[in-house]
Design a protein around this motif. Structure first.
Motif, PDB file in Angstrom:
ATOM      1  N   VAL A  51       2.450 -11.775  -0.114  1.00 30.63           N
ATOM      2  CA  VAL A  51       3.000 -11.741  -1.470  1.00 30.63           C
ATOM      3  C   VAL A  51       2.171 -12.638  -2.388  1.00 30.63           C
ATOM      4  CG1 VAL A  51       4.966 -12.430  -2.903  1.00 30.63           C
ATOM      5  CG2 VAL A  51       5.339 -11.073  -0.839  1.00 30.63           C
ATOM      6  N   SER A  54      -1.327 -11.020  -2.937  1.00 25.21           N
ATOM      7  CA  SER A  54      -1.309  -9.814  -3.774  1.00 25.21           C
ATOM      8  C   SER A  54      -0.833 -10.086  -5.192  1.00 25.21           C
ATOM      9  CB  SER A  54      -0.393  -8.761  -3.142  1.00 25.21           C
ATOM     10  OG  SER A  54       0.958  -9.222  -3.129  1.00 25.21           O
ATOM     11  N   ALA A  56       2.236 -10.004  -5.966  1.00 25.33           N
ATOM     12  CA  ALA A  56       3.368  -9.095  -6.156  1.00 25.33           C
ATOM     13  C   ALA A  56       4.562  -9.835  -6.753  1.00 25.33           C
ATOM     14  CB  ALA A  56       3.761  -8.460  -4.826  1.00 25.33           C
ATOM     15  N   ARG A  81       9.040  -0.138   1.549  1.00 27.06           N
ATOM     16  CA  ARG A  81       8.646   0.349   0.231  1.00 27.06           C
ATOM     17  C   ARG A  81       8.043  -0.788  -0.609  1.00 27.06           C
ATOM     18  NH1 ARG A  81       7.904   5.405   1.469  1.00 27.06           N
ATOM     19  NH2 ARG A  81       9.760   6.718   1.485  1.00 27.06           N
ATOM     20  N   ALA A  82       8.590  -1.980  -0.489  1.00 27.64           N
ATOM     21  CA  ALA A  82       8.020  -3.108  -1.212  1.00 27.64           C
ATOM     22  C   ALA A  82       6.615  -3.420  -0.715  1.00 27.64           C
ATOM     23  CB  ALA A  82       8.929  -4.336  -1.063  1.00 27.64           C
ATOM     24  N   GLU A  84       4.509  -1.325   0.730  1.00 31.14           N
ATOM     25  CA  GLU A  84       3.605  -0.239   0.356  1.00 31.14           C
ATOM     26  C   GLU A  84       3.269  -0.264  -1.132  1.00 31.14           C
ATOM     27  OE1 GLU A  84       5.265   3.052   3.594  1.00 31.14           O
ATOM     28  OE2 GLU A  84       5.936   3.089   1.516  1.00 31.14           O
ATOM     29  N   LYS A  85       4.263  -0.515  -1.948  1.00 27.33           N
ATOM     30  CA  LYS A  85       4.086  -0.350  -3.389  1.00 27.33           C
ATOM     31  C   LYS A  85       3.272  -1.470  -4.023  1.00 27.33           C
ATOM     32  CE  LYS A  85       6.725   0.298  -7.678  1.00 27.33           C
ATOM     33  NZ  LYS A  85       8.083   0.397  -8.285  1.00 27.33           N
ATOM     34  N   GLU A  86       3.539  -2.722  -3.633  1.00 30.11           N
ATOM     35  CA  GLU A  86       2.951  -3.814  -4.408  1.00 30.11           C
ATOM     36  C   GLU A  86       2.375  -4.960  -3.609  1.00 30.11           C
ATOM     37  OE1 GLU A  86       5.938  -5.585  -6.925  1.00 30.11           O
ATOM     38  OE2 GLU A  86       7.566  -4.953  -5.605  1.00 30.11           O
ATOM     39  N   ILE A  87       2.470  -4.929  -2.280  1.00 29.14           N
ATOM     40  CA  ILE A  87       2.011  -6.079  -1.507  1.00 29.14           C
ATOM     41  C   ILE A  87       0.739  -5.771  -0.723  1.00 29.14           C
ATOM     42  CG2 ILE A  87       2.603  -7.719   0.318  1.00 29.14           C
ATOM     43  CD1 ILE A  87       5.568  -7.344  -0.554  1.00 29.14           C
ATOM     44  N   ILE A  89      -2.136  -4.451  -0.827  1.00 25.55           N
ATOM     45  CA  ILE A  89      -3.123  -3.888  -1.761  1.00 25.55           C
ATOM     46  C   ILE A  89      -4.541  -3.927  -1.211  1.00 25.55           C
ATOM     47  CG2 ILE A  89      -1.702  -4.433  -3.766  1.00 25.55           C
ATOM     48  CD1 ILE A  89      -3.528  -6.869  -4.255  1.00 25.55           C
ATOM     49  N   THR A 124      -2.196   4.958  -3.067  1.00 18.86           N
ATOM     50  CA  THR A 124      -2.627   4.533  -4.398  1.00 18.86           C
ATOM     51  C   THR A 124      -3.539   3.313  -4.341  1.00 18.86           C
ATOM     52  OG1 THR A 124      -0.627   3.201  -4.654  1.00 18.86           O
ATOM     53  CG2 THR A 124      -0.566   5.456  -5.525  1.00 18.86           C
ATOM     54  N   HIS A 125      -3.598   2.658  -3.174  1.00 22.22           N
ATOM     55  CA  HIS A 125      -4.385   1.429  -3.051  1.00 22.22           C
ATOM     56  C   HIS A 125      -5.765   1.658  -2.440  1.00 22.22           C
ATOM     57  CE1 HIS A 125      -0.804  -0.709  -4.177  1.00 22.22           C
ATOM     58  NE2 HIS A 125      -0.164  -0.401  -3.059  1.00 22.22           N
TER      59      HIS A 125
END
Length: 366
Positions: A51, A54, A56, A81-82, A84-87, A89, A124-125
């Motif tokens: 965290v 990243s 995040a 999901r957390a 994958e989405k924002e951590i 990267i 997306t990363h």
């Protein structure tokens, strides 16, 4: 709750006090792990580091909540999901998680593991190839340092479109690696039937990959298990609990000699049954009584607050299986593994002899 019991598992009418010497037996059992999700092995300290790295927007309070598992636990999908989405990267973050998972395998005498990872939420990363290479790097480092063999099963995100699943398989084919051996499917089963992804599984089979599916996990109808077996030609089944509601399908699974990778700490049944009912009604007991071949696994160990030693202890001391049952579960894990027949034969011989020596000393403990 006793110290050998994961904090969220109800005490069982079958349970006896387990000393450190008892627990050493469950640690020492030679093990395969066939049902574990890479992101579900993320340690809390690692999560906190990632965290920070990243940047995040995830608070310490949220992290603490992710790693809290109460008496009636909730699912872990929100945590994945957390991540994958924002951590996650950077691909090298996957290397770290993989390496740390294999280090933990060593502690619990897991000698071979096939673990799931999901690419769709990471797309997306970075590319599939970059993600796969990063995990493989962790596998190689883990084998060098711990002697644990790791193999990959990319998994379909059943909450995404079927076209995403087909893209995943095409990437597996385009960037084929010996460490990637099959295709799985996971995440929320409710309202996301396996037949929606028939084309992806057909492509995987045609390309020579093995196939396994999460089915019957959340009390969903046994039709999902039948679809996995008959339409999608599963080589094994993850969870599969509701098959017990269809005796004819049980007989079909026995004829096919299917292995079911089960999870005694499955959150659905911990939520569904009262504390008094859990050990009696956990469907793994009925599966074994009906003659199905099961193999116990951790699923998401750091999120479930469980480890492989405790998982095997729960099978014996909370679900009331015998040491002979445990030996058969160990053999089931070898037979269910996607390895060559010569290795299976050798492991079954060597591990059975090792198990018998351990069990002889364990039985003396009373």
């Amino acid at each position: 709750m006793r110290k050998d019991n994961p904090a969220f598992v109800p005490d069982s009418p079958f349970a006896r006090p387990m000393t450190d010497k008892h627990m050493a037996f469950f640690t020492a059992i030679p093990k395969t792990e066939l049902h574990c999700h890479l992101l579900g092995t993320t340690q809390k300290s690692t999560f906190e580091d990632l965290v920070k790295e990243s940047g995040a927007a995830v608070t310490q309070e949220e992290i603490d909540g992710f790693f809290t598992r109460g008496d009636k636990p909730v699912g872990v999908l929100r945590i994945f999901r957390a991540l994958e989405k924002e951590i996650l990267i950077k691909p090298e973050m996957l290397t770290r998680i993989t390496y740390e998972y294999l280090a933990d395998c060593k502690k619990h005498n897991i000698r071979y593991t096939e673990f799931f990872w999901n690419y769709t939420g990471l797309a997306t990363h970075y590319s599939f190839e970059a993600a796969q290479n990063a995990i493989i790097e962790g596998i190689h480092k883990g084998f060098e340092d711990f002697g644990v063999i790791g193999r990959l099963i990319p998994a379909v995100d059943r909450e995404a479109d079927p076209e995403c699943a087909e893209f995943l398989v095409r990437e597996m084919i385009a960037h084929r690696a010996p460490e990637t051996i099959g295709l799985g499917i996971d995440y929320r089963e409710n309202d996301h039937e396996p037949e929606n992804f028939w084309k992806a599984f057909l492509l995987a089979k045609e390309a020579g990959f093995k196939v396994t599916l999460h089915a019957g996990e959340f009390g969903c109808h046994w039709r999902n298990v039948r679809t996995a077996m008959e339409l999608l030609k599963a080589d094994r089944i993850d969870h599969g609990y509701t098959i017990i509601d269809n005796p004819a399908l049980v007989e079909e699974a026995k004829t096919k000699d299917l292995i079911f990778t089960v999870v005694p700490t499955n959150s659905y049944y911990l939520r569904t049954f009262s504390d008094e009912e859990w050990a009696i009604k956990q469907p793994i007991r009925k599966m074994v009584e009906m003659g199905l071949r099961v193999h116990p696994n951790t699923d998401d160990p750091t999120m479930h607050h469980v480890n492989a030693t405790q998982t095997w202890m729960l099978m014996y001391n909370f679900l009331n299986f015998s040491t002979e049952n445990l030996k058969q579960f160990m053999i089931n894990g070898i037979d269910g593994a996607w390895i060559d027949e010569e290795t299976k034969t050798q492991w079954k011989k060597d591990w059975a002899e090792e198990f018998d020596r351990l069990a002889k000393e364990f039985d003396k403990l009373g």
